[in-house]
Scaffold this motif. Structure first.
Motif, PDB file in Angstrom:
ATOM      1  N   ASN A  71      14.934 -54.288 -47.943  1.00  0.00           N
ATOM      2  CA  ASN A  71      14.618 -55.584 -47.354  1.00  0.00           C
ATOM      3  C   ASN A  71      14.781 -56.742 -48.325  1.00  0.00           C
ATOM      4  O   ASN A  71      14.553 -57.887 -47.955  1.00  0.00           O
ATOM      5  CB  ASN A  71      13.210 -55.576 -46.759  1.00  0.00           C
ATOM      6  CG  ASN A  71      13.210 -55.010 -45.350  1.00  0.00           C
ATOM      7  OD1 ASN A  71      14.264 -54.882 -44.725  1.00  0.00           O
ATOM      8  ND2 ASN A  71      12.040 -54.671 -44.842  1.00  0.00           N
TER       9      ASN A  71
ATOM     10  N   TYR B  92      16.894 -59.106 -46.762  1.00  0.00           N
ATOM     11  CA  TYR B  92      16.310 -59.601 -45.514  1.00  0.00           C
ATOM     12  C   TYR B  92      16.790 -58.777 -44.321  1.00  0.00           C
ATOM     13  O   TYR B  92      16.012 -58.079 -43.715  1.00  0.00           O
ATOM     14  CB  TYR B  92      16.558 -61.090 -45.263  1.00  0.00           C
ATOM     15  CG  TYR B  92      15.855 -61.552 -43.999  1.00  0.00           C
ATOM     16  CD1 TYR B  92      14.464 -61.561 -43.948  1.00  0.00           C
ATOM     17  CD2 TYR B  92      16.559 -61.919 -42.861  1.00  0.00           C
ATOM     18  CE1 TYR B  92      13.792 -61.928 -42.795  1.00  0.00           C
ATOM     19  CE2 TYR B  92      15.892 -62.280 -41.694  1.00  0.00           C
ATOM     20  CZ  TYR B  92      14.513 -62.281 -41.670  1.00  0.00           C
ATOM     21  OH  TYR B  92      13.853 -62.638 -40.517  1.00  0.00           O
TER      22      TYR B  92
ATOM     23  N   ASN C 155       8.834 -52.480 -48.040  1.00  0.00           N
ATOM     24  CA  ASN C 155       8.770 -53.441 -49.144  1.00  0.00           C
ATOM     25  C   ASN C 155       8.762 -52.737 -50.487  1.00  0.00           C
ATOM     26  O   ASN C 155       8.610 -51.526 -50.581  1.00  0.00           O
ATOM     27  CB  ASN C 155       7.523 -54.313 -49.002  1.00  0.00           C
ATOM     28  CG  ASN C 155       6.263 -53.507 -49.198  1.00  0.00           C
ATOM     29  OD1 ASN C 155       5.849 -53.250 -50.315  1.00  0.00           O
ATOM     30  ND2 ASN C 155       5.654 -53.061 -48.101  1.00  0.00           N
TER      31      ASN C 155
ATOM     32  N   ASP D 256       9.250 -66.495 -44.014  1.00  0.00           N
ATOM     33  CA  ASP D 256      10.534 -66.018 -43.493  1.00  0.00           C
ATOM     34  C   ASP D 256      11.688 -66.923 -43.911  1.00  0.00           C
ATOM     35  O   ASP D 256      12.798 -66.460 -44.146  1.00  0.00           O
ATOM     36  CB  ASP D 256      10.484 -65.926 -41.960  1.00  0.00           C
ATOM     37  CG  ASP D 256       9.764 -64.669 -41.503  1.00  0.00           C
ATOM     38  OD1 ASP D 256       9.420 -63.852 -42.385  1.00  0.00           O
ATOM     39  OD2 ASP D 256       9.547 -64.507 -40.294  1.00  0.00           O
TER      40      ASP D 256
ATOM     41  N   TYR E 215      12.100 -68.417 -46.678  1.00  0.00           N
ATOM     42  CA  TYR E 215      12.542 -68.024 -48.025  1.00  0.00           C
ATOM     43  C   TYR E 215      13.160 -66.632 -48.039  1.00  0.00           C
ATOM     44  O   TYR E 215      14.091 -66.365 -48.772  1.00  0.00           O
ATOM     45  CB  TYR E 215      11.372 -68.115 -49.010  1.00  0.00           C
ATOM     46  CG  TYR E 215      11.002 -69.545 -49.290  1.00  0.00           C
ATOM     47  CD1 TYR E 215      11.830 -70.343 -50.071  1.00  0.00           C
ATOM     48  CD2 TYR E 215       9.861 -70.113 -48.750  1.00  0.00           C
ATOM     49  CE1 TYR E 215      11.532 -71.674 -50.298  1.00  0.00           C
ATOM     50  CE2 TYR E 215       9.543 -71.443 -48.978  1.00  0.00           C
ATOM     51  CZ  TYR E 215      10.381 -72.218 -49.751  1.00  0.00           C
ATOM     52  OH  TYR E 215      10.096 -73.533 -49.979  1.00  0.00           O
ATOM     53  N   HIS E 216      12.611 -65.781 -47.194  1.00  0.00           N
ATOM     54  CA  HIS E 216      13.155 -64.423 -47.162  1.00  0.00           C
ATOM     55  C   HIS E 216      14.605 -64.450 -46.665  1.00  0.00           C
ATOM     56  O   HIS E 216      15.481 -63.773 -47.203  1.00  0.00           O
ATOM     57  CB  HIS E 216      12.277 -63.538 -46.273  1.00  0.00           C
ATOM     58  CG  HIS E 216      12.439 -62.071 -46.566  1.00  0.00           C
ATOM     59  ND1 HIS E 216      11.596 -61.121 -46.096  1.00  0.00           N
ATOM     60  CD2 HIS E 216      13.363 -61.393 -47.284  1.00  0.00           C
ATOM     61  CE1 HIS E 216      11.991 -59.918 -46.507  1.00  0.00           C
ATOM     62  NE2 HIS E 216      13.069 -60.067 -47.223  1.00  0.00           N
ATOM     63  N   LYS E 217      14.847 -65.255 -45.644  1.00  0.00           N
ATOM     64  CA  LYS E 217      16.212 -65.357 -45.118  1.00  0.00           C
ATOM     65  C   LYS E 217      17.149 -65.916 -46.179  1.00  0.00           C
ATOM     66  O   LYS E 217      18.289 -65.461 -46.326  1.00  0.00           O
ATOM     67  CB  LYS E 217      16.241 -66.257 -43.877  1.00  0.00           C
ATOM     68  CG  LYS E 217      15.699 -65.567 -42.640  1.00  0.00           C
ATOM     69  CD  LYS E 217      15.741 -66.465 -41.407  1.00  0.00           C
ATOM     70  CE  LYS E 217      15.102 -65.745 -40.227  1.00  0.00           C
ATOM     71  NZ  LYS E 217      14.992 -66.549 -39.024  1.00  0.00           N
TER      72      LYS E 217
ATOM     73  N   LYS F 234       3.270 -60.722 -45.932  1.00  0.00           N
ATOM     74  CA  LYS F 234       4.704 -60.947 -46.122  1.00  0.00           C
ATOM     75  C   LYS F 234       4.958 -61.770 -47.380  1.00  0.00           C
ATOM     76  O   LYS F 234       5.920 -61.521 -48.120  1.00  0.00           O
ATOM     77  CB  LYS F 234       5.291 -61.684 -44.902  1.00  0.00           C
ATOM     78  CG  LYS F 234       5.413 -60.794 -43.684  1.00  0.00           C
ATOM     79  CD  LYS F 234       6.278 -61.360 -42.559  1.00  0.00           C
ATOM     80  CE  LYS F 234       5.964 -62.762 -42.137  1.00  0.00           C
ATOM     81  NZ  LYS F 234       6.556 -63.136 -40.834  1.00  0.00           N
TER      82      LYS F 234
ATOM     83  N   LEU G 168       7.333 -60.753 -50.422  1.00  0.00           N
ATOM     84  CA  LEU G 168       8.513 -61.549 -50.751  1.00  0.00           C
ATOM     85  C   LEU G 168       8.465 -61.983 -52.220  1.00  0.00           C
ATOM     86  O   LEU G 168       9.497 -62.009 -52.900  1.00  0.00           O
ATOM     87  CB  LEU G 168       8.620 -62.773 -49.833  1.00  0.00           C
ATOM     88  CG  LEU G 168       9.837 -63.645 -50.103  1.00  0.00           C
ATOM     89  CD1 LEU G 168      11.135 -62.854 -49.957  1.00  0.00           C
ATOM     90  CD2 LEU G 168       9.866 -64.860 -49.177  1.00  0.00           C
TER      91      LEU G 168
END
Lengths: 263, 658, 249
Positions: free
Chosen positions: B231, B234, B243, B521, B523-525, B577, B581
């Motif tokens: 992940n 992402y 994770n 999300d 930042y994760h993307k 999350k 992350l």
């Protein structure tokens, strides 16, 4: 014995007893309908009255009738008890449910349908069963030809001091039998002249149809009898015979007496 | 610090047997006093925990999911390999060992892989005894299929749900011990740090995800069975919750991280449909057995697939690899798809997809079926219909899945597929005992780096997870715990526990107090885009250098501007999350560093600078035949340690699928 | 697409919940239902509100984590799928969608749409296993299993433990879940030695958890994302009766 008390207090044990009593009641319905169809003999109630005596005096039938009373009570009250327990398993209800998407209406309303039938039973038993046992019934005398079985004549003998359910005298000389019966037929005849009673019967028979349409096959499932080879047949019998034909059979009686029968 | 792999002496085939006969044992009376913490409840975790509890250890199991049964092992579709040779086709322990080493592009440790092959058969025995319903033949014996381009049929399977069935088997063994009171199960608990006392792992800090409370748990040993880090991209086929946090926290407490750049891309996934995409769905590799992969010959051809005539289609795998065609290994197939799409031949709305076409399979199967039914001169439509019926029988569930997700009927139009991140070969460095560089801290399953080298073969992940848990750790842990029998349980008010909890609390506070303006999300993307574009299927020096810079900047921005709503003392998925992350943002940098330093192409790691004239991966065994194990040095960065790989039992060769 | 969502919000187990209405725009028909929730949550976060908690993990229909009761049906309007496999193309532009958590006494709400399903774990722990320690096993092919039995066992074992059966059942009965595990093991030779013990123990635990009783509406089968058959429940009834009659306990 403790292991069986565990069984009867378990979820599966409880539903099996409901299923078993339900199936027994189904068998009773067949017999009951078969017997009551004698109302349609054009014999002024001779066959029915004779049958009624048999059904209330034969020791074996008597024994079975106690099983029947027990079954009715158990089935009704255990069923209601379960319905109540099941409601408690979901203390917070859904705001929206779409039951018709996943199950048939009858299956979700067995408690309601059963309650209608229970009310019906109370009225039905009061009107006929209790009346027969403890009420002041008319008496009818039938004279029957010993050789042919033909009814030669009937006579209302109410108020002549009879108290038995019925008896038969044989008149060898005239080759005749004299039958005197409590006249259940007349009670039925009178009962089905009342529109409210007829209406109650019709509604209840519809409820019975729905109850059995689900209940019959459901009993097999509860007893663990589910096999793809036989499921279709069981469902068919449950739907066509118990869901439709039997309730219609019973319903024909009030309909016939109210609309078509003339005294 | 020198890396000691602790491989036992002796000939390869006898190492494990000798080891088992000589490893110190722990007396049953002592086992009762030894506590083991298992983090993660997937195949590795559940199998390890149940087996250790059966042996008599006191075990605590932690998982972040609501039940141990939800671990992501459950999603594995294809099967599990075992060198049973039930098919009499010449399989053996050595062949499984050889295939795994070769498939891994000669970047794994011989002794570990051989042990894996040795115990593979026991796994099947164990699972069958647990009631795992593997596919069977009419004679009642187990069925096998071939998988992942190997020449023997050694893959055991349960329809397309092998991972689920194996996990439920392991889960039932785990729950049995829970029911017996021998395992304490902590679901909805996330491990947030390892507690190290006098250089040894002695426990963990975990957050109860419902109450938000931090808890301290002591263990004589800690087993991390926490899966891979896919992940970090992402978008991957991993579950949303998968994770790297547990492994990463362990890394920061001294456990070396090995080969992070070895990530596996699976070629047959359903393509991304838009920015909303949250994860990618894999479709079993078996689809490549009968489907043909193609793109239009004309650049940017926008016609619907069915309107493109046969001679305007480029069956590029068949063209480039005539011997293996559509069945080349995962990494090769994936890169070839990327190459075509990058060159502008991609299809579908995003232009990032290729066609997987079943038209010729419909025809081929249709003709066979027509012949079987004795039809004379059947027309085209009849053949097609019969063919579709056969395909439906074989792949119906996959076709249904495709239709469900895309809304297109794959019986009428070719499917669109694109590669996606699927598995990570890299992970915590472990020795032969599966112990990390922190004594008492173990890593099992996908969490460690040990068995798959630079590329994993199909149906080997399940095998490794269960091998580690059922048949390796129960023996190897004795080697450590036998020396710990006099260690009394350390009270959790020990300063090391307090400090670890303080640090964990500090990170939570920090996350909650940024109160910025962008969601986790977001930042994760962004991170996913960097890693996928620059450290995905193909990497190059320039891109990796850029990526490292971009990741650092993104990390900085994250800590300045992330918004984590809610508070700690409640169920707070955003906080969970965010913590995960934060760790991915650090791991991503190391992954790119590792990819940058490895100046060769091997397995899942393809460096564009290192390829043959016709675009194949070019390995450099002279300089890179080692495991890159990175040590965390805080602000100073990471220090590289090399574990050189020696191949005494196998001849190194260039992989060729032409 | 533009949608109106009525979603159950509940701070924690003890709190009283209520519906909250949200308008959401720009939804693509290609999104999954959960991705639509991602979009909504992103919007809520950007507005400084608290996002909606919901359970989800694999998003490919196998882990059994996701659990939304959508317009009166578990996992929404389509047959044989989980919430994560439901796509927005199953809805119309302008629809109002009501989303509730699974509701059952033994599944208390933890927050918003998240419920506690640990009762299922306890049922499995009571007997949903074969007692075989690691290393005990004989060769896998030493006991042949008829293909039909293996297939039946597999069909039952496909259960993902999501709890849709309980959610769908008007009685909140867990019998489909419990019977699936019992049936899997009853179909296999490996499950025979503990067969009676398992039947008694699992049913006892199921009752103890407070699930309702089965009245054979078969809503569970209709809503099960893995289409587990109610014939398993019949089998469980048989197993339980047989175990009661024969067992020494």
């Amino acid at each position: 014995m403790s292991r069986f008390s565990g069984f009867f207090s378990s979820s599966i044990g409880k539903k099996m007893t409901v299923a078993l009593t339900g199936l027994f009641l189904c068998i009773f319905l067949v017999v009951h309908l078969w017997g009551n169809l004698q109302l349609f003999y054009a014999d002024e109630g001779f066959a029915l009255n004779k049958y009624t005596v048999f059904m209330t005096t034969n020791p074996l039938i008597k024994f079975i009738s106690y099983v029947l009373y027990f079954s009715i009570l158990w089935h009704a009250f255990k069923g209601l008890h379960l319905a109540w327990q099941n409601r408690r398993a979901r203390p917070v209800r859904y705001a929206v449910t779409n039951g018709k998407a996943n199950s048939i209406w009858a299956s979700r309303n067995m408690g309601l349908l059963g309650t209608v039938i229970l009310v019906f039973l109370a009225v039905h038993l009061t009107n006929f069963w209790a009346e027969y046992h403890w009420g002041e019934l008319p008496y009818t005398k039938y004279v029957v030809d010993l050789g042919t079985g033909e009814i030669l004549g009937t006579e209302d003998v109410t108020g002549q001091g009879y108290s038995e359910k019925g008896f038969v005298l044989t008149d060898i000389e005239n080759e005749q039998e004299i039958h005197v019966y409590k006249d259940m037929y007349k009670v039925v005849e009178a009962g089905f002249q009342q529109p409210l009673i007829v209406l109650l019967y019709l509604v209840s028979m519809i409820a019975l149809g729905f109850h059995l349409r689900h209940g019959f096959q459901s009993s097999f499932q509860s007893m663990g009898l589910n096999h793809p080879k036989y499921n279709g047949a069981i469902r068919w019998v449950g739907t066509v015979i118990f869901g439709i034909l039997i309730p219609i059979g019973f319903a024909t009686m009030p309909i016939y007496f109210y609309f078509f029968h003339t005294t | 610090m020198e890396l000691k792999s602790n491989i036992p002496e002796g000939p390869l085939a006898e190492k494990w047997t000798r080891y088992r006969s000589s490893v110190p044992l722990v007396n049953p009376a002592n086992k009762r006093h030894l506590e083991v913490i298992v983090v993660g409840s997937g195949l590795a975790g559940a199998s390890a925990a149940s087996t250790l509890a059966e042996l008599g250890y006191k075990v605590k199991v932690f998982c972040f999911q609501d039940s141990a049964r939800r671990a992501h092992s459950i999603a594995a579709q294809g099967g599990i390999n075992a060198a049973k040779n039930y098919q009499n086709d010449g399989d053996s322990t050595y062949r499984l060992f050889y295939d795994t080493i070769k498939g891994g592009d000669y970047r794994s440790r011989e002794a570990n892989v051989h042990r894996l092959a040795e115990v593979s058969g026991n796994i099947i025995d164990q699972c069958v005894a647990q009631g795992v319903p593997f596919a069977r033949e009419y004679g009642g014996l187990l069925s096998n299929r071939s998988f992942g381009g190997v020449q023997v049929q050694r893959t055991f399977y349960a329809a397309g749900q092998t991972g689920q069935q194996l996990l439920l088997g392991a889960y039932s063994a785990l729950m049995r011990q829970v029911g017996m009171g021998k395992i304490a199960m902590y679901s909805r608990h996330e491990m947030l740090d390892v507690v190290v006392i006098d250089g040894k792992a002695r426990g963990i800090i975990a957050r109860n995800l419902i109450t938000g409370k931090l808890e301290r748990h002591f263990g004589h040993a800690v087993l991390l069975c926490t899966g891979g880090y896919g992940n970090v991209f992402y978008l991957s086929t991993n579950a949303m919750g998968s994770n790297v946090t547990a492994a990463w926290k362990a890394h920061k407490k001294g456990a070396f991280f090995a080969n992070p750049c070895f990530t596996q891309i699976h070629p047959t996934c359903i393509p991304v449909s838009g920015d909303h995409q949250s994860k990618l769905t894999l479709m079993s590799e078996s689809l490549r057995n009968d489907g043909r992969i193609w793109v239009p010959k004309k650049k940017g051809d926008a016609r619907p697939a069915n309107d493109i005539p046969e001679d305007e289609r480029d069956y590029y795998l068949e063209r480039r690899y005539p011997a293996f065609g559509n069945l080349v290994p995962r990494d090769v197939a994936s890169r070839a798809a990327k190459e075509r799409c990058d060159a502008g031949y991609g299809v579908g709305p995003s232009k990032m997809a290729v066609y997987l076409d079943y038209a010729s399979a419909f025809e081929r199967y249709g003709q066979i079926e027509a012949a079987k039914q004795g039809l004379v001169d059947p027309d085209k439509e009849t053949i097609k219909r019969l063919g579709k019926e056969v395909v439906k029988e074989k792949y119906g569930n996959l076709f249904d899945m495709y239709e469900q997700i895309t809304g297109e009927n794959p019986y009428e139009t070719p499917m669109r597929i694109y590669p996606a991140v699927h598995y990570t070969m890299g992970g915590l460095w472990v020795d032969y005992d599966l112990m990390t560089t922190v004594p008492g801290l173990y890593a099992l399953g996908e969490c460690n780096f040990s068995d798959h080298g630079a590329n994993r073969l199909g149906a080997s992940a399940l095998m490794q997870g269960l091998a580690d848990g059922y048949f390796v750790i129960p023996y190897t842990i004795g080697s450590y715990l036998s020396k710990e029998i006099s260690t009394k349980a350390i009270p959790t008010d020990h300063p090391a526990f307090e400090e670890a909890e303080r640090n964990t609390q500090a990170q939570i506070d920090r996350l909650l107090n940024v109160k910025g303006s962008r969601s986790v999300d977001y930042y994760h993307k962004k991170l996913g885009k960097i890693t996928w574009d620059k450290c995905g299927m193909a990497r190059n020096e320039q891109g990796l250098k850029e990526a490292i810079g971009e990741i650092k900047a993104l990390r900085e921005e994250f800590w300045q501007n992330v918004r984590v709503p809610g508070d700690q003392h409640e169920l707070n998925p955003e906080l969970e999350k965010a913590g995960r992350l934060a760790d991915f943002l650090e791991l991503a940098e190391l992954m790119c560093m590792d990819a940058l330093h490895r100046n060769e192409s091997c397995g899942g790691h393809f460096r564009e600078e290192y390829q043959t004239a016709d675009g194949e991966a070019l390995r450099d065994d002279e300089n890179f035949s080692y495991v890159a194990a990175w040590e965390y040095k805080g602000e100073a960065g990471y220090e590289l340690h090399k574990e050189h790989l020696t191949f005494e039992n196998i001849k190194i060769a260039q992989r060729s699928y032409k | 697409m533009k949608l109106t969502l009525k979603v159950w919000r509940q701070k924690n187990r003890e709190a009283k919940g209520a519906f909250e209405t949200h308008q959401i725009d720009g939804i693509s028909p290609d999104m999954s239902f959960l991705e639509m929730f991602d979009v909504l949550n992103e919007k809520l976060i950007n507005e400084g509100k608290e996002p909606i908690a919901f359970d989800h993990d694999c998003r490919e229909g196998i882990c059994g984590t996701c659990s939304m009761f959508i317009n009166g049906r578990p996992h929404g309007p389509k047959r044989g799928i989980t919430t994560c496999q439901l796509h927005m193309r199953s809805f119309q532009d302008g629809d109002t969608i009501v989303v509730e958590p699974w509701r059952a006494g033994p599944f208390p709400v933890i927050k918003d749409l998240v419920v506690d399903r640990s009762a299922f774990d306890r049922i499995i722990a009571s007997g949903g296993f074969v007692s075989v320690n690691t290393g005990n096993a004989q060769d896998a092919n030493s006991i042949p299993v008829a293909k039909e039995d293996a297939d039946d066992a597999f069909d039952a074992a496909a259960c993902i433990g999501c709890g849709a059966c309980v959610a769908a059942c008007k009685n909140a009965s867990a019998m489909l879940f419990v019977s699936a595990k019992m049936s899997q093991l009853a179909h296999l030779p490996q499950g025979q030695p503990e067969r009676r013990r398992r039947a008694l123990a699992m049913v006892a635990q199921m009752d103890k958890e407070g699930f309702g009783n089965c009245t054979n509406t078969y809503a569970c089968e209709a809503e099960c994302p893995k289409l587990i058959s109610v014939s398993n429940i019949a089998l469980m009834n048989r197993e339980y009766l047989g175990a009661t009659v024969k067992s020494d306990e």
